[in-house]
Design a protein around this motif. Structure first.
Motif, mmCIF file in Angstrom:
data_model
loop_
_atom_site.group_PDB
_atom_site.id
_atom_site.type_symbol
_atom_site.label_atom_id
_atom_site.label_comp_id
_atom_site.label_asym_id
_atom_site.label_seq_id
_atom_site.Cartn_x
_atom_site.Cartn_y
_atom_site.Cartn_z
ATOM 1 N N GLU A 224 0.857 -1.188 0.000
ATOM 2 C CA GLU A 224 0.000 0.000 0.000
ATOM 3 C C GLU A 224 0.892 1.236 0.000
ATOM 4 O O GLU A 224 1.931 1.257 0.647
ATOM 5 N N ILE A 225 0.497 2.243 -0.762
ATOM 6 C CA ILE A 225 1.285 3.477 -0.800
ATOM 7 C C ILE A 225 0.352 4.672 -0.691
ATOM 8 O O ILE A 225 -0.861 4.540 -0.771
ATOM 9 N N GLU A 226 0.980 5.838 -0.554
ATOM 10 C CA GLU A 226 0.227 7.070 -0.341
ATOM 11 C C GLU A 226 -0.842 7.285 -1.408
ATOM 12 O O GLU A 226 -1.937 7.742 -1.112
ATOM 13 N N TRP A 227 -0.517 6.980 -2.661
ATOM 14 C CA TRP A 227 -1.459 7.245 -3.750
ATOM 15 C C TRP A 227 -2.444 6.095 -3.962
ATOM 16 O O TRP A 227 -3.241 6.118 -4.886
ATOM 17 N N GLY A 228 -2.343 5.089 -3.126
ATOM 18 C CA GLY A 228 -3.209 3.928 -3.301
ATOM 19 C C GLY A 228 -2.588 2.947 -4.286
ATOM 20 O O GLY A 228 -1.767 3.317 -5.130
ATOM 21 N N ARG A 229 -2.998 1.686 -4.183
ATOM 22 C CA ARG A 229 -2.435 0.655 -5.059
ATOM 23 C C ARG A 229 -2.868 0.814 -6.504
ATOM 24 O O ARG A 229 -2.327 0.174 -7.398
ATOM 25 N N GLU A 230 -3.861 1.669 -6.770
ATOM 26 C CA GLU A 230 -4.223 1.883 -8.166
ATOM 27 C C GLU A 230 -3.056 2.513 -8.924
ATOM 28 O O GLU A 230 -2.998 2.435 -10.143
ATOM 29 N N TYR A 231 -2.140 3.157 -8.191
ATOM 30 C CA TYR A 231 -0.955 3.728 -8.837
ATOM 31 C C TYR A 231 -0.296 2.695 -9.750
ATOM 32 O O TYR A 231 0.048 2.993 -10.895
ATOM 33 N N TYR A 232 -0.107 1.472 -9.218
ATOM 34 C CA TYR A 232 0.494 0.427 -10.067
ATOM 35 C C TYR A 232 -0.496 -0.684 -10.402
ATOM 36 O O TYR A 232 -0.118 -1.845 -10.566
ATOM 37 N N GLN A 233 -1.793 -0.298 -10.484
ATOM 38 C CA GLN A 233 -2.833 -1.211 -10.962
ATOM 39 C C GLN A 233 -2.881 -2.496 -10.134
ATOM 40 O O GLN A 233 -3.249 -3.560 -10.646
ATOM 41 N N ASP A 234 -2.526 -2.362 -8.862
ATOM 42 C CA ASP A 234 -2.601 -3.520 -7.988
ATOM 43 C C ASP A 234 -3.844 -3.443 -7.097
ATOM 44 O O ASP A 234 -3.957 -4.155 -6.109
ATOM 45 N N ASP A 235 -4.760 -2.545 -7.445
ATOM 46 C CA ASP A 235 -5.989 -2.388 -6.657
ATOM 47 C C ASP A 235 -7.057 -3.392 -7.053
ATOM 48 O O ASP A 235 -7.839 -3.839 -6.215
ATOM 49 N N LEU A 236 -7.087 -3.750 -8.326
ATOM 50 C CA LEU A 236 -8.146 -4.605 -8.864
ATOM 51 C C LEU A 236 -7.551 -5.528 -9.913
ATOM 52 O O LEU A 236 -6.750 -5.091 -10.735
ATOM 53 N N PRO A 237 -7.973 -6.809 -9.931
ATOM 54 C CA PRO A 237 -7.551 -7.683 -11.038
ATOM 55 C C PRO A 237 -7.979 -7.080 -12.372
ATOM 56 O O PRO A 237 -9.046 -6.446 -12.461
ATOM 57 N N ILE A 238 -7.172 -7.276 -13.378
ATOM 58 C CA ILE A 238 -7.422 -6.591 -14.647
ATOM 59 C C ILE A 238 -8.771 -6.973 -15.246
ATOM 60 O O ILE A 238 -9.386 -6.183 -15.951
ATOM 61 N N ARG A 239 -9.267 -8.152 -14.918
ATOM 62 C CA ARG A 239 -10.575 -8.538 -15.465
ATOM 63 C C ARG A 239 -11.724 -7.783 -14.789
ATOM 64 O O ARG A 239 -12.840 -7.781 -15.298
ATOM 65 N N GLU A 240 -11.463 -7.211 -13.622
ATOM 66 C CA GLU A 240 -12.540 -6.565 -12.872
ATOM 67 C C GLU A 240 -12.558 -5.046 -13.024
ATOM 68 O O GLU A 240 -13.528 -4.393 -12.639
ATOM 69 N N ALA A 241 -11.479 -4.484 -13.555
ATOM 70 C CA ALA A 241 -11.428 -3.023 -13.687
ATOM 71 C C ALA A 241 -12.407 -2.570 -14.771
ATOM 72 O O ALA A 241 -12.808 -3.343 -15.641
ATOM 73 N N THR A 242 -12.812 -1.302 -14.689
ATOM 74 C CA THR A 242 -13.742 -0.757 -15.678
ATOM 75 C C THR A 242 -13.145 0.380 -16.492
ATOM 76 O O THR A 242 -13.754 0.848 -17.448
ATOM 77 N N VAL A 243 -11.960 0.831 -16.105
ATOM 78 C CA VAL A 243 -11.359 1.989 -16.785
ATOM 79 C C VAL A 243 -9.867 1.974 -16.486
ATOM 80 O O VAL A 243 -9.432 1.411 -15.483
ATOM 81 N N PHE A 244 -9.081 2.590 -17.361
ATOM 82 C CA PHE A 244 -7.654 2.738 -17.068
ATOM 83 C C PHE A 244 -7.508 3.758 -15.941
ATOM 84 O O PHE A 244 -8.181 4.782 -15.923
ATOM 85 N N ARG A 245 -6.585 3.489 -15.038
ATOM 86 C CA ARG A 245 -6.445 4.342 -13.870
ATOM 87 C C ARG A 245 -5.036 4.206 -13.323
ATOM 88 O O ARG A 245 -4.303 3.296 -13.675
ATOM 89 N N GLY A 246 -4.716 5.115 -12.385
ATOM 90 C CA GLY A 246 -3.385 5.093 -11.783
ATOM 91 C C GLY A 246 -2.336 5.667 -12.728
ATOM 92 O O GLY A 246 -2.664 6.367 -13.699
ATOM 93 N N HIS A 247 -1.094 5.375 -12.412
ATOM 94 C CA HIS A 247 0.037 5.861 -13.206
ATOM 95 C C HIS A 247 -0.185 5.532 -14.680
ATOM 96 O O HIS A 247 -0.377 4.373 -15.057
ATOM 97 N N ALA A 248 -0.154 6.562 -15.512
ATOM 98 C CA ALA A 248 -0.627 6.399 -16.889
ATOM 99 C C ALA A 248 0.232 5.416 -17.688
ATOM 100 O O ALA A 248 -0.295 4.566 -18.404
ATOM 101 N N VAL A 249 1.533 5.532 -17.578
ATOM 102 C CA VAL A 249 2.395 4.652 -18.372
ATOM 103 C C VAL A 249 2.229 3.203 -17.908
ATOM 104 O O VAL A 249 2.111 2.273 -18.729
ATOM 105 N N ARG A 250 2.193 3.016 -16.615
ATOM 106 C CA ARG A 250 1.975 1.668 -16.088
ATOM 107 C C ARG A 250 0.646 1.101 -16.608
ATOM 108 O O ARG A 250 0.559 -0.062 -16.994
ATOM 109 N N ALA A 251 -0.393 1.934 -16.617
ATOM 110 C CA ALA A 251 -1.719 1.461 -17.009
ATOM 111 C C ALA A 251 -1.733 0.969 -18.461
ATOM 112 O O ALA A 251 -2.296 -0.091 -18.757
ATOM 113 N N VAL A 252 -1.139 1.723 -19.347
ATOM 114 C CA VAL A 252 -1.233 1.331 -20.760
ATOM 115 C C VAL A 252 -0.278 0.182 -21.103
ATOM 116 O O VAL A 252 -0.617 -0.690 -21.908
#
Lengths: 620, 620
Positions: A224-252
C-alpha cells in the motif's frame, strides 16, 4: 525461431494482421521528415547523453560508480530497440556497428545465470528482486526483451541481443514461475514483452509467465502506498477493472500485455474487459491531443472528465503506450476509433515531444502554458520532467528513447491485411506490401491517391480509413466514380489491376471543436483542428508583449486557411483589477478587435523561443 | 516588561490600535459557538494527539526515541499559545494546571545557553543550525515566542514560558546577529515573533534581529531547489517583490513580520511594498473563500488568476497567516478591504477546517470535491494533508493547532480604537471595551444593534464596517434617523450617552457572485453567497445517487432563502458518452428540472457523511 517478421506486435488471432516492417516504406511527408530527424539528430543526441550521463558506462562500471536512477538500463534498451527498427529500415553499416558495440557491452554485464541489471545484485548493491515495487528490475528486462523482439523481427532472429533476452527471460520464468516468487514488478512492461518474445521464439514458458504476472496483479501483492495501489494497478484484477487508472504509463503498458495474452490464449473475456476499459477511458479521460494523465503528483490518469489543460501531464511515454494499446485493439477488432486515436496521438503528442532540431524533448505535454519563462539550458539534464519546456535530457529520461523507438517503427502502424485485402489506417506517401503506392501531402491537404502496383486475378478489398472528424464531405473516387465516404472504413472490392487508382479526399477546412460539457476545465472554450492536427494559439504570433490569455475568440466565424496558416478571428480583452476577483457583477471588459490571428499546429509550438500557449480558446 | 496587553499584535505607529484581549468578550453566536467548541473539544483533542503521537514526550525522551517530524515542537508551542489566549478569556484552574505542566516539560528541555529543540543538537542528532533550509529550528522558536507573547499579553508577563522564550531569543541574537551566521530559516515566523517579543519586553536586540532576518532573505542565502527559491521567498528581497508567491504559509508569515518591522521602525517604504504585494495578491491570487494556495506540489500560492476549485490547496494555516497579515494592514491603514478579507477568511476557511464535533480537520480546503470517497479513520493520523477530507490528525499536523490558537484569540480581531473613537470590524454579540454592547444574530441575519454603555462628556466617533458585498441597501439608524451606508466604514460622531443605540442593517439576501473572466477554471460558473458566507452544493442534498457535477444552475433566478436555507433553481443534466469527449458539435444534453435545490454554508460541508461538493456552479 518461428516468426521473423511482424512489426511492433504480431498477434495470432486478430481480425487484422500487421504487415512486416519491411513491407511498408514511408517515403515523403510528415512522418518521413520525423523519421529522418530521428536518424539524423534524435538518435545521435540520445547516444551522446547515454554516454555522457554514464548510463551506458554502468554496464562495465564498478557497482560503486554506478550512475543514474534505478531504471536507467531501460533507456539503453529502448535506444537499442530504436536502432533495431532503424536498421530494419536501412541497414547502415556505421549504425549497425554502433548497435553491435552496445549489445556487446550489455551482454558482457549479464551474469552466468541470465541476470542482468546494473542497480542490483552486485557487491554493495541491493539484492536481486529485493525491491520489486520500485526497483524496476523486471521493467528493465521488459524493455530489453522488446529490443530483442524488434531485432528478431527485422531479420536478425539469432542476434546476440535475442540470446541475451532469452537467457534473462529464462531466469525470470525460473524465479517468478508458478512455484517461484508470487509477485509482480511495480512497473509493467515485462508482460507484453514476454508474450512478444513467445511469439518470436515459440517458447511457451514465456507466455505462461506473462499470464502469471497479469493474473497476480490487482490482488494487493504490492505494498500500500500514499497514492493507493491503483498507482500500479494492484488495486483490482485486470478482469474486474472498468477503466484505465493510476500511473498512466503503467496502465497502458499493462493493458498492452493483457491484450497480447488474450490474443494468444483466445481469452475473449479478457479481451472484452480491456476493450471496455479502453472505450471508457477514451470517452472520458483523454485529452484532445490523445494524451492521457492529468495528475502531476503521481503521473496518473485522473478521474473522468478531469482534463485541465494547464495541468495536462500527458506524458509522452503514456502516449507511446496508448498507441501500443490502440494498435492491438485495431488489430483485434478492426475498430476505426482505435485508428483515429493512434493518428491523433502520433500527430499531437509523439510528434510534439521532440524539438524541431531533435535535440530537446517534452516529457509532459501541457495544453496551456501561461508564462513564457526562460528556455532550459541546452547543455544540462533537466530535473523536472513536469516543466512545460523541451529540455535536452532529464534525470528521468524515459521519453526521448520512447519517441525514438516509436518513430523508428512507425511504418508498422500504417496498414494491415486480412484474407480479403488491405486496410490503410494512416496516410503517408510510400509503398505498401509491394501492392500499393500512396501519394499524398496529408495532412497538409486531404487528397490521398492510392495506386495499385500488381495485377490480380481474384477480387480483393481495399479499405481506407475515414477519420471521425471527416464526417462531412469525404469522398472516394475509383474508376471515374465518386461516392461519399462515411467515417469508419470505406471499402472497394474489385479485381484490382496495376495502375488502378483510388482517390480519397478528406475535407481539410479548419474547424472548431467543442468539449463535452462535463469537462469543467474548458467550459466556454473551443479548440481549433484541421485534419488530424490540433492547433494552438502561441504568443509569438500576437502583438508584442501580449499573452494568449488576453484573447477571446469569435466562435461565430469559423477558422479558415490563409496563406497556408490556420487563422481565427479574435479580440484582445483587457480588464482592470478590482479589489477582489469576485463580485455581484462581472467586471467590465474592454475588447479590441485583433482581426485574424494565426494559430500554430500544436506539435510545432515552442520552437520559436519562449512563449505562452493555449489550445482551448475562450469564446466571446 | 513594557507592555502587558495588545491582542495578537500590538503595533506602535498604526492608525488604529488593537484592544486588549480582555476588553472584548464574545458572548453568543457563531464565534462564541466556535470558541466553545475549541475549549470543549478541539483543545482536548489536540492534547490527546500530542501525547499519543509522542511529540510532547519528545521534550523528555532520549534523542533516539524522538518521534514525529522535525517541526513537531512547533505544535506544542501553538497549543500553548491557544491555551494562553484561552486562559486569558477564562482562567480555568484545570486548564491552567495543564498549561503549567506542559511549560515545565518544555522548560526542562532547554539547554543552559537557551537552545531548545528536540530534533537537533543532542547525541546522535544533527548539529544545531546545520540545516536551516529545512530543519525548522528558528520556525519552532518563532512559535515558542508567539506563545510566550500571548501569555505575556494575557496578564502573565513573568510567566516561565516568557523567560524560556527570552533565553531562546537571546541565543538567536547571539548566533545570527550582525557578526553571526548570516542566513535565515527556510520557514519564516521568527520574524514577527521577534518583533512581538520586542514589543512585550522592550529588548531592542530582538527587533534588530528580526530586521537582519528580513533584510537577508531574498538574496539567495538558501540553497536553490527544484521549485525555485521563491518557495521560501529567497528569490527577491522583500522590498523588491510585487506579489505574494511561493509556499503560501511561508509567504504570509514573512509578510506579517515585515509589517511588524515597518511599524516599529517607521519604515514607510517597507510598509508600502508589502501593502502593494498584498493588494495584488488579493486581487488576483485569492480564492472566493479567502483561501490562498492553488498548488499541491509545493503548497504554493500559484500564478495570477490560476484558481482551480478542484485543485484549491487553500491550506488552513495559510489562511491563519493571511488573517495575521490583513489584521496588521487593517491596523496600519484602516483599510476596509483588509477587514472584509479577515471576515471572509475566518468564516470560510478557519471555520471550515474543524469538523462540527471538533475532532477532525481539513488541512487543505478544496472548493470542488468530485467523488465522495470513504471517510478517514477517526483513530489514525492521516498521511495526506492534501486529501479533501477532515482527518483526526496528520503526520504534518500544523493546521489543528493553528485553528486552535486563532479561535482562542478571536476577540482580538473584533474592534479597534483610535483617538477619536471605536471601530467595529467584525460583528458578534458581546461587549467592547466596557463602552459598547453588541447584539446580533449575524450572520444568520443582518441586524447589528450597538448599545452604548457609558455616558460621555466629549463627542467621539463610532465607526461600523459595511462589507463590500453590502453595497446595495445597508442602512444605519441612530437616534431615530436612518441613512444609507456605503461599503467601507460608516461613522457617527456624537456625545454618546449610556443607552444610545446604533442599528446597522446589512442586506442578507442570498446573491450570485461572478468571477473575473481571467480565472480560467470557473468560466461559465457562478457562486452563491449570503452575507459573509460562501455557499456550496453538497450531494447529500440531492436525489439519491446524484452527484453535484450533474447540476446546472438557472442564473436568471436569484437564489433565495426558504425556511432558513439558501436555495437555487437548477436542472439535472445527463449526457450520453460518445466515442470521444470532443466533436464539431457539443453533445445533446437532457435536462430535468430539479426545482429548488438547497445549498449548505461552505464551512459546514462534509459534516453529514461522504459527499461530492462544489462552490462554483455551472450555469445553464
Amino acid at each position: 525461431m518461428t516468426d521473423e517478421t511482424g512489426g511492433p506486435v504480431r498477434p495470432r488471432r486478430s481480425r487484422l494482421r500487421p504487415l512486416a516492417p519491411d513491407r511498408v516504406r514511408i517515403l515523403d511527408g510528415f512522418w518521413a521528415e520525423l523519421q529522418d530527424r530521428n536518424r539524423r539528430a534524435i538518435l545521435p543526441h540520445i547516444d551522446h547523453w547515454l554516454e555522457r550521463a554514464g548510463w551506458l558506462g554502468n554496464f562495465a562500471a564498478d557497482p560503486g560508480d554506478r550512475r543514474g536512477r534505478e531504471f536507467s538500463d531501460s533507456e539503453i534498451y529502448k535506444y537499442l530497440e530504436a536502432l533495431a527498427w532503424e536498421l530494419g529500415r536501412d541497414p547502415d553499416p556505421v549504425l549497425a556497428e554502433r548497435y553491435d558495440a552496445i549489445v556487446a557491452r550489455v551482454a558482457a554485464a549479464q551474469q552466468p545465470d541470465g541476470y542482468l541489471n546494473t542497480w542490483f545484485g552486485r557487491p554493495g548493491q541491493g539484492a536481486r528482486w529485493s525491491d520489486l515495487a520500485w526497483g524496476h528490475e523486471l521493467y528493465c528486462l521488459g524493455h530489453l526483451i522488446q529490443a530483442a523482439v524488434a531485432r528478431a523481427r527485422t531479420g536478425h532472429p539469432d542476434d546476440l541481443l535475442v540470446r541475451v533476452a532469452c537467457r534473462a527471460a529464462d531466469l525470470v520464468c525460473a524465479t517468478f514461475g508458478a512455484d517461484g516468487l508470487a509477485t509482480v514488478d511495480g512497473h509493467p512492461v515485462i508482460e507484453p514483452a514476454l508474450v512478444e518474445l513467445y511469439r518470436v521464439t515459440g517458447e511457451p514458458r514465456y507466455l505462461e509467465q506473462a499470464r502469471l504476472f497479469l493474473e497476480r496483479r490487482g490482488r494487493h501483492v504490492l505494498p500500500e502506498i500514499e497514492w493507493g495501489r491503483e498507482y500500479y494497478q494492484d488495486d483490482l484484477p485486470i478482469r474486474e477493472a472498468t477503466v484505465f487508472r493510476g500511473h498512466a504509463v503503467r496502465a497502458v503498458y499493462l493493458a498492452a500485455g493483457a491484450l497480447d495474452l488474450a490474443d494468444e490464449t483466445g481469452d475473449g473475456e479478457l479481451l472484452d474487459a480491456v476493450t471496455g476499459q479502453w472505450r471508457r477511458t477514451v470517452a472520458r479521460r483523454v485529452y484532445l491531443t490523445g494524451g492521457i494523465g492529468s495528475r502531476h503528483q503521481d503521473e496518473a490518469i485522473g478521474e473522468d472528465f478531469v482534463l485541465p489543460p494547464d495541468r495536462a501531464y500527458s506524458e509522452t511515454c503514456a502516449s507511446v503506450g496508448s498507441v501500443m494499446v490502440a494498435w492491438r485493439l485495431l488489430l483485434a477488432h478492426g475498430d476505426p476509433v482505435a485508428a483515429d486515436l493512434i493518428e491523433r496521438t502520433l500527430y499531437n503528442v509523439v510528434a510534439t515531444s521532440p524539438a524541431a532540431d531533435g535535440r530537446a524533448f517534452f516529457y509532459a505535454n501541457t495544453l496551456h502554458h501561461r508564462a513564457p519563462g526562460p528556455p532550459p539550458d541546452p547543455d544540462r539534464p533537466h530535473p523536472r520532467p513536469t516543466a512545460p519546456v523541451r529540455a535536452p535530457w532529464f534525470d528521468v529520461s524515459c521519453c526521448p528513447t520512447n519517441v525514438a523507438r516509436t518513430v523508428a517503427g512507425l511504418s508498422g502502424y500504417v496498414a494491415t491485411s486480412d484474407d480479403d485485402g488491405i486496410q490503410l489506417h494512416q496516410y503517408v506517401t510510400g509503398t505498401i506490401d509491394g501492392r500499393l503506392t500512396v501519394t499524398t501531402r496529408y495532412p497538409a491537404d486531404g487528397e490521398i491517391r492510392v495506386r495499385v502496383d500488381q495485377d490480380s486475378d481474384e477480387p480483393w478489398t481495399l479499405s481506407l480509413r475515414v477519420p471521425a472528424w471527416a464526417g462531412d464531405g469525404a469522398t472516394l473516387t475509383v474508376g471515374g466514380h465518386t461516392w461519399e465516404a462515411e467515417p469508419g472504413y470505406v471499402s472497394e472490392r474489385r479485381r484490382w489491376q496495376r495502375g488502378d487508382e483510388a482517390l480519397l479526399c478528406l475535407p481539410m477546412m479548419p474547424r472548431f471543436t467543442h468539449p463535452d460539457p462535463r469537462v469543467d476545465a474548458v467550459r466556454g472554450c473551443v479548440a481549433v483542428e484541421r485534419g488530424p492536427l490540433v492547433y494552438a494559439l502561441e504568443s509569438v504570433d500576437l502583438p508584442d508583449g501580449m499573452g494568449v490569455d488576453e484573447v477571446r475568440i469569435d466562435a461565430e466565424t469559423p477558422p479558415r486557411l490563409v496563406d497556408g496558416r490556420v487563422v481565427v478571428r479574435g479580440r484582445r480583452i483587457s480588464i482592470a483589477d478590482r479589489e477582489s476577483p469576485y463580485a455581484a457583477e462581472p467586471p467590465s471588459v474592454v475588447a479590441d478587435d485583433l482581426g485574424e490571428i494565426p494559430l500554430v499546429a500544436y506539435h510545432a509550438w515552442a520552437n520559436r523561443g519562449p512563449s505562452s500557449m493555449r489550445v482551448w480558446l475562450p469564446t466571446d
